[in-house]
Design a protein around this motif. Sequence first.
Motif, PDB file in Angstrom:
ATOM      1  N   LEU A  84       2.707  10.129   1.311  1.00 27.63           N
ATOM      2  CA  LEU A  84       3.168  11.491   1.544  1.00 27.63           C
ATOM      3  C   LEU A  84       2.030  12.395   2.016  1.00 27.63           C
ATOM      4  O   LEU A  84       2.225  13.263   2.869  1.00 27.63           O
ATOM      5  N   SER A  85       0.840  12.205   1.439  1.00 30.99           N
ATOM      6  CA  SER A  85      -0.309  13.035   1.803  1.00 30.99           C
ATOM      7  C   SER A  85      -1.582  12.259   1.490  1.00 30.99           C
ATOM      8  O   SER A  85      -1.927  12.081   0.326  1.00 30.99           O
ATOM      9  N   LEU A  86      -2.263  11.809   2.520  1.00 32.57           N
ATOM     10  CA  LEU A  86      -3.437  10.964   2.354  1.00 32.57           C
ATOM     11  C   LEU A  86      -4.589  11.751   1.737  1.00 32.57           C
ATOM     12  O   LEU A  86      -4.969  12.810   2.250  1.00 32.57           O
ATOM     13  N   PRO A  87      -5.166  11.272   0.633  1.00 36.04           N
ATOM     14  CA  PRO A  87      -6.317  11.966   0.031  1.00 36.04           C
ATOM     15  C   PRO A  87      -7.544  11.877   0.940  1.00 36.04           C
ATOM     16  O   PRO A  87      -7.931  10.782   1.359  1.00 36.04           O
ATOM     17  N   ARG A  88      -8.160  13.002   1.218  1.00 37.04           N
ATOM     18  CA  ARG A  88      -9.328  13.026   2.095  1.00 37.04           C
ATOM     19  C   ARG A  88     -10.386  13.963   1.513  1.00 37.04           C
ATOM     20  O   ARG A  88     -10.055  14.960   0.865  1.00 37.04           O
ATOM     21  N   GLY A  89     -11.643  13.633   1.783  1.00 37.55           N
ATOM     22  CA  GLY A  89     -12.734  14.532   1.445  1.00 37.55           C
ATOM     23  C   GLY A  89     -13.533  14.068   0.249  1.00 37.55           C
ATOM     24  O   GLY A  89     -12.989  13.567  -0.731  1.00 37.55           O
ATOM     25  N   ARG A  90     -14.858  14.246   0.348  1.00 40.63           N
ATOM     26  CA  ARG A  90     -15.749  13.816  -0.734  1.00 40.63           C
ATOM     27  C   ARG A  90     -15.470  14.576  -2.029  1.00 40.63           C
ATOM     28  O   ARG A  90     -15.449  13.994  -3.111  1.00 40.63           O
ATOM     29  N   LYS A  91     -15.269  15.903  -1.937  1.00 42.54           N
ATOM     30  CA  LYS A  91     -15.048  16.699  -3.148  1.00 42.54           C
ATOM     31  C   LYS A  91     -13.761  16.274  -3.858  1.00 42.54           C
ATOM     32  O   LYS A  91     -13.723  16.192  -5.093  1.00 42.54           O
ATOM     33  N   LEU A  92     -12.716  16.016  -3.087  1.00 44.16           N
ATOM     34  CA  LEU A  92     -11.466  15.590  -3.703  1.00 44.16           C
ATOM     35  C   LEU A  92     -11.657  14.274  -4.456  1.00 44.16           C
ATOM     36  O   LEU A  92     -11.235  14.147  -5.609  1.00 44.16           O
TER      37      LEU A  92
END
Length: 292
Positions: free
Chosen positions: A52-60
């Motif tokens: 549904l929504s791909l997790p992205r980003g170092r902080k996440l």
Amino acid sequence: MRRSTLAGLAVTGAAVLFGSTFVVIKDVVAHFPPINFVAWRFLLGGLALGVLSLPRGRKLWRDAGITGSLLFVGYAAQTVGLTTTGASNSALITGLFVIVTPLLVAIMARRPPGGWVVVGAVTAFMGVVLLTADEGLQLLPGDLLTLVCAGAFAGHIVALSRFAPRHKVVPFTAAQLLVTAVLAFPLAALLEGVSPPGAREVPALLLTAFGVSAGAFLLQIWAQTVIGPARTGILLTLEPVFAVATAALVLDERLTPTGWLGAALIVGAIYLVVTKGEEMSPIETEMISAAR
């Protein structure tokens, strides 16, 4: 409808989903390795939300690594504990997070807990005891593991108050579930050997992966950004109430008069905290960090 009211209903819905799984998981771990069950359950839930929504980003991923690790500890300890203790003892001891959560909030914010939060937490815990204590509390190995679970769940609730507002709910929840699975598979390989689920486990996996790990955590995480960790912890004490209701439907168990008194105390505690409790200030919320 007020946003805070909607958030309270969302946490209540999460408690319904969480409570419905005690009987299901107790049955599954009688014939399927418990850490394997945790691994497959959270992998499926994480992948469903990731689509549904791909997790992205170092902080996440950094923040999800902290909260996901707490989830892993909590669910691994609880699921393994259910192999050697009863569902009633498991529900009771897991309910200790009701006491631990507001205390952690106060300690990490360097302030005493609010009076109504303390009264509500103690009242709710008394209700959990009365609701589930008919068989008595005997500290078996599974009970001790469930104590670890209660502490981890309280830490997760508190950590969410710091990290969840920084991220969109769906990818952040997906990342937490995937972190839990990534930690569970190596432990399963070490202790049990990785076992693919069979036809007997599929219904329980679908319920817990999609309905609970994905659905209930979405509700909890969003709601906690609105009403805070202390109130979230109290509302989640409805979980053992629904666990007992599920047991009544599936196993034909019925509440005793003591159990009904316990349920009334839990509802009373919820009323006190929701109507009388105070929210944490933004500064106090920022002071709460599971990373420190």
